[in-house]
Design a protein around this motif. Structure first.
Motif, PDB file in Angstrom:
ATOM      1  N   ALA A   1       0.833  -1.206   0.000  1.00 50.37           N
ATOM      2  CA  ALA A   1       0.000   0.000   0.000  1.00 50.37           C
ATOM      3  C   ALA A   1       0.863   1.250   0.000  1.00 50.37           C
ATOM      4  O   ALA A   1       0.593   2.217  -0.725  1.00 50.37           O
ATOM      5  N   LEU A   2       1.950   1.237   0.815  1.00 51.96           N
ATOM      6  CA  LEU A   2       2.829   2.401   0.847  1.00 51.96           C
ATOM      7  C   LEU A   2       3.505   2.606  -0.495  1.00 51.96           C
ATOM      8  O   LEU A   2       3.678   3.727  -0.960  1.00 51.96           O
ATOM      9  N   SER A   3       3.902   1.529  -1.150  1.00 50.91           N
ATOM     10  CA  SER A   3       4.563   1.649  -2.448  1.00 50.91           C
ATOM     11  C   SER A   3       3.626   2.236  -3.485  1.00 50.91           C
ATOM     12  O   SER A   3       4.011   3.073  -4.279  1.00 50.91           O
ATOM     13  N   VAL A   4       2.408   1.814  -3.491  1.00 53.28           N
ATOM     14  CA  VAL A   4       1.449   2.298  -4.489  1.00 53.28           C
ATOM     15  C   VAL A   4       1.133   3.761  -4.275  1.00 53.28           C
ATOM     16  O   VAL A   4       1.080   4.567  -5.199  1.00 53.28           O
ATOM     17  N   THR A   5       0.923   4.144  -3.016  1.00 52.86           N
ATOM     18  CA  THR A   5       0.554   5.534  -2.754  1.00 52.86           C
ATOM     19  C   THR A   5       1.750   6.453  -2.815  1.00 52.86           C
ATOM     20  O   THR A   5       1.587   7.656  -2.966  1.00 52.86           O
ATOM     21  N   GLY A   6       2.975   5.928  -2.709  1.00 56.90           N
ATOM     22  CA  GLY A   6       4.159   6.774  -2.712  1.00 56.90           C
ATOM     23  C   GLY A   6       4.838   6.796  -4.058  1.00 56.90           C
ATOM     24  O   GLY A   6       4.472   7.536  -4.955  1.00 56.90           O
ATOM     25  N   SER A   7       5.850   5.921  -4.244  1.00 55.65           N
ATOM     26  CA  SER A   7       6.628   5.951  -5.462  1.00 55.65           C
ATOM     27  C   SER A   7       5.795   5.625  -6.684  1.00 55.65           C
ATOM     28  O   SER A   7       6.005   6.155  -7.757  1.00 55.65           O
ATOM     29  N   GLY A   8       4.853   4.705  -6.550  1.00 57.67           N
ATOM     30  CA  GLY A   8       4.048   4.340  -7.706  1.00 57.67           C
ATOM     31  C   GLY A   8       3.264   5.505  -8.252  1.00 57.67           C
ATOM     32  O   GLY A   8       3.205   5.731  -9.458  1.00 57.67           O
ATOM     33  N   SER A   9       2.650   6.294  -7.372  1.00 53.37           N
ATOM     34  CA  SER A   9       1.841   7.413  -7.844  1.00 53.37           C
ATOM     35  C   SER A   9       2.706   8.509  -8.445  1.00 53.37           C
ATOM     36  O   SER A   9       2.340   9.115  -9.453  1.00 53.37           O
ATOM     37  N   SER A  10       3.878   8.799  -7.859  1.00 54.04           N
ATOM     38  CA  SER A  10       4.742   9.840  -8.408  1.00 54.04           C
ATOM     39  C   SER A  10       5.299   9.420  -9.763  1.00 54.04           C
ATOM     40  O   SER A  10       5.396  10.227 -10.684  1.00 54.04           O
ATOM     41  N   LYS A  11       5.657   8.167  -9.909  1.00 55.99           N
ATOM     42  CA  LYS A  11       6.149   7.661 -11.185  1.00 55.99           C
ATOM     43  C   LYS A  11       5.068   7.788 -12.259  1.00 55.99           C
ATOM     44  O   LYS A  11       5.317   8.277 -13.361  1.00 55.99           O
ATOM     45  N   SER A  12       3.864   7.365 -11.939  1.00 52.92           N
ATOM     46  CA  SER A  12       2.770   7.447 -12.915  1.00 52.92           C
ATOM     47  C   SER A  12       2.448   8.893 -13.267  1.00 52.92           C
ATOM     48  O   SER A  12       2.167   9.208 -14.429  1.00 52.92           O
ATOM     49  N   LEU A  13       2.514   9.774 -12.263  1.00 51.68           N
ATOM     50  CA  LEU A  13       2.208  11.191 -12.488  1.00 51.68           C
ATOM     51  C   LEU A  13       3.191  11.811 -13.472  1.00 51.68           C
ATOM     52  O   LEU A  13       2.791  12.430 -14.468  1.00 51.68           O
ATOM     53  N   VAL A  14       4.491  11.640 -13.225  1.00 50.09           N
ATOM     54  CA  VAL A  14       5.511  12.250 -14.079  1.00 50.09           C
ATOM     55  C   VAL A  14       5.534  11.591 -15.449  1.00 50.09           C
ATOM     56  O   VAL A  14       5.629  12.269 -16.481  1.00 50.09           O
ATOM     57  N   GLU A  15       5.447  10.283 -15.477  1.00 48.18           N
ATOM     58  CA  GLU A  15       5.471   9.572 -16.756  1.00 48.18           C
ATOM     59  C   GLU A  15       4.295   9.978 -17.634  1.00 48.18           C
ATOM     60  O   GLU A  15       4.444  10.196 -18.838  1.00 48.18           O
ATOM     61  N   GLY A  16       3.123  10.134 -17.032  1.00 49.92           N
ATOM     62  CA  GLY A  16       1.953  10.556 -17.794  1.00 49.92           C
ATOM     63  C   GLY A  16       2.093  11.970 -18.337  1.00 49.92           C
ATOM     64  O   GLY A  16       1.718  12.253 -19.482  1.00 49.92           O
ATOM     65  N   ALA A  17       2.663  12.882 -17.509  1.00 50.78           N
ATOM     66  CA  ALA A  17       2.828  14.271 -17.947  1.00 50.78           C
ATOM     67  C   ALA A  17       3.816  14.370 -19.105  1.00 50.78           C
ATOM     68  O   ALA A  17       3.585  15.102 -20.076  1.00 50.78           O
ATOM     69  N   LEU A  18       4.918  13.638 -19.040  1.00 48.70           N
ATOM     70  CA  LEU A  18       5.910  13.694 -20.113  1.00 48.70           C
ATOM     71  C   LEU A  18       5.412  12.979 -21.371  1.00 48.70           C
ATOM     72  O   LEU A  18       5.764  13.376 -22.484  1.00 48.70           O
ATOM     73  N   THR A  19       4.618  11.947 -21.195  1.00 47.35           N
ATOM     74  CA  THR A  19       4.026  11.281 -22.368  1.00 47.35           C
ATOM     75  C   THR A  19       3.114  12.234 -23.119  1.00 47.35           C
ATOM     76  O   THR A  19       3.140  12.310 -24.353  1.00 47.35           O
ATOM     77  N   GLU A  20       2.311  12.992 -22.374  1.00 46.84           N
ATOM     78  CA  GLU A  20       1.431  13.973 -23.020  1.00 46.84           C
ATOM     79  C   GLU A  20       2.257  15.056 -23.711  1.00 46.84           C
ATOM     80  O   GLU A  20       1.965  15.450 -24.843  1.00 46.84           O
ATOM     81  N   ALA A  21       3.306  15.558 -23.040  1.00 45.55           N
ATOM     82  CA  ALA A  21       4.144  16.603 -23.636  1.00 45.55           C
ATOM     83  C   ALA A  21       4.811  16.107 -24.915  1.00 45.55           C
ATOM     84  O   ALA A  21       5.070  16.888 -25.836  1.00 45.55           O
ATOM     85  N   GLY A  22       5.074  14.810 -24.998  1.00 43.97           N
ATOM     86  CA  GLY A  22       5.666  14.260 -26.207  1.00 43.97           C
ATOM     87  C   GLY A  22       4.747  14.325 -27.409  1.00 43.97           C
ATOM     88  O   GLY A  22       5.218  14.210 -28.551  1.00 43.97           O
ATOM     89  N   SER A  23       3.463  14.521 -27.188  1.00 42.60           N
ATOM     90  CA  SER A  23       2.515  14.639 -28.297  1.00 42.60           C
ATOM     91  C   SER A  23       2.342  16.085 -28.766  1.00 42.60           C
ATOM     92  O   SER A  23       1.669  16.321 -29.771  1.00 42.60           O
TER      93      SER A  23
END
Length: 373
Positions: free
Chosen positions: A75-97
């Motif tokens: 639970a800690l992994s998902v709410t911590g590093s997992g969410s930050s990774k998904s947040l940044v990866e999603g933002a940069l994926t959108e910027a790539g378009s």
């Protein structure tokens, strides 16, 4: 010979030689829960039955605790590093378009020469301007073959490099300027390149990365610091809004602001560096420093002359470098004028002069050129 026995004989075991059916003797453990079936003749009379250790309930409790700990860690992994990774990866994926990304803000050239950048970055290319205090401004373009830069005199004189050659470098395209490292850092911020540098394919590197809520330009942003670089994402839209230009330095300088650029801005960048190389033939800093002007001239005078145009001086630059300096004009070995001189290689110019009042006739005219930035 038979030796006398000096110790008492050993009595046989009570069950030794017993061939009948073994009796089942029921007993209970100390907990009163588990049956105990002793061996025949054991325990000896008068001894309590053996106690058996109870492992099953303790084992079950340990397994349950381990499962609970694993669930909490997950639970800690998902709410911590997992969410930050998904947040940044999603933002940069959108910027790539996006058609292109515009970056603007303050940068330093390895801690020196702070400059304001305003560039547009597309896949494999960038273009824009650099500026510094005092009116210094430079145009830049970059592609896979390298960088070209054209700066005004204030740009060159205001920097820590080549200030003494500002006159030679002014308003000409240079192919290896000292700001190359700045532009390479900007090129690495192209969204696809930036995304690769964040190591999203190695999730364990994000285990300790948390997205912290901060303020940037009066707006709420989420900031994730990964591999020494902070990425800023809008807290409400989750769009990419800013990034550190470098991965080194502490404390971190202000991040570069990022925003989507349209197709028209992208088209103004594509192919610019290649066109400059083709039409301007940029030179290296060493080539420009080694260039030399070779100025010579002639004087045609009117004799006698006490008013109006008395002499015409024609100058030609047969050297490889620009002549930037002054010309001293003399009449009868006395200096009568000092004028600025700017003469490109292979070019000519004319100067007309009048005689000062009272100059002795006939007038012997001469000149002296002096180079200086």
């Amino acid at each position: 010979m038979t030796m006398p026995q000096s110790w008492p004989p050993v009595e046989p075991h009570p069950t030794l030689g017993y061939t009948g059916q073994l009796p089942a003797i029921e007993a209970t453990s100390a907990s009163g829960q588990l049956p105990v079936t002793p061996y025949p003749g054991y325990p000896p009379p008068g001894y309590p039955p053996p106690r058996r250790r109870v492992w099953l309930p303790i084992t079950i409790i340990g397994v349950v605790l381990a499962l609970i700990a694993g669930a909490v860690a997950t639970a800690l992994s998902v709410t911590g590093s997992g969410s930050s990774k998904s947040l940044v990866e999603g933002a940069l994926t959108e910027a790539g378009s996006w058609p292109a990304v515009r970056y603007h803000g303050l940068m330093t050239n390895y801690g020196r020469d702070a400059v304001d950048v305003d560039v547009t970055v597309v896949k494999g290319e960038l273009g824009g301007t650099l500026s510094r205090p005092g009116g210094g401004r430079a145009e830049i373009a970059w592609d896979s073959r390298g960088m070209v830069l054209k700066g005004n005199r204030q740009w060159w004189s205001g920097g820590s490099s080549y200030a003494n050659y500002a006159g030679r470098f002014e308003d000409v395209w240079i192919s290896d300027p000292p700001e190359l490292s700045v532009v390479q850092q900007l090129a690495a911020l192209e969204p696809a390149e930036l995304k690769r540098s964040m190591k999203f394919d190695m999730p364990f590197l994000w285990d300790n990365t948390k997205a912290e809520k901060q303020q940037l330009d009066g707006k709420d942003v989420l900031v994730a610091d990964q591999m020494g670089r902070r990425v800023f994402v809008d807290a409400s839209t989750h769009r990419f809004v800013a990034v550190d230009s470098t991965t080194y330095g502490s404390p971190k300088p202000e991040p570069l602001r990022a925003e989507e650029a349209d197709e028209a801005a992208a088209s103004r960048v594509r192919g610019v560096a290649a066109k400059v190389r083709e039409s301007e033939s940029p030179k290296t800093t060493s080539q420009k420093m080694n260039e030399r002007a070779d100025v010579d001239g002639t004087v045609v005078s009117e004799q006698p002359c006490d008013k109006g145009i008395c002499a015409t001086i024609t100058l030609s630059n047969a050297g490889t470098g620009r002549m930037l300096g002054t010309i001293d004009i003399m009449a009868n070995a006395s200096k009568v004028a000092t004028l600025p001189l700017d003469l490109a290689a292979g070019r000519s110019t004319t100067i007309q002069v009048a005689a000062p009042a009272g100059t002795r006739q006939p007038i012997y005219w001469s000149f002296w050129t002096r180079e200086g930035s």
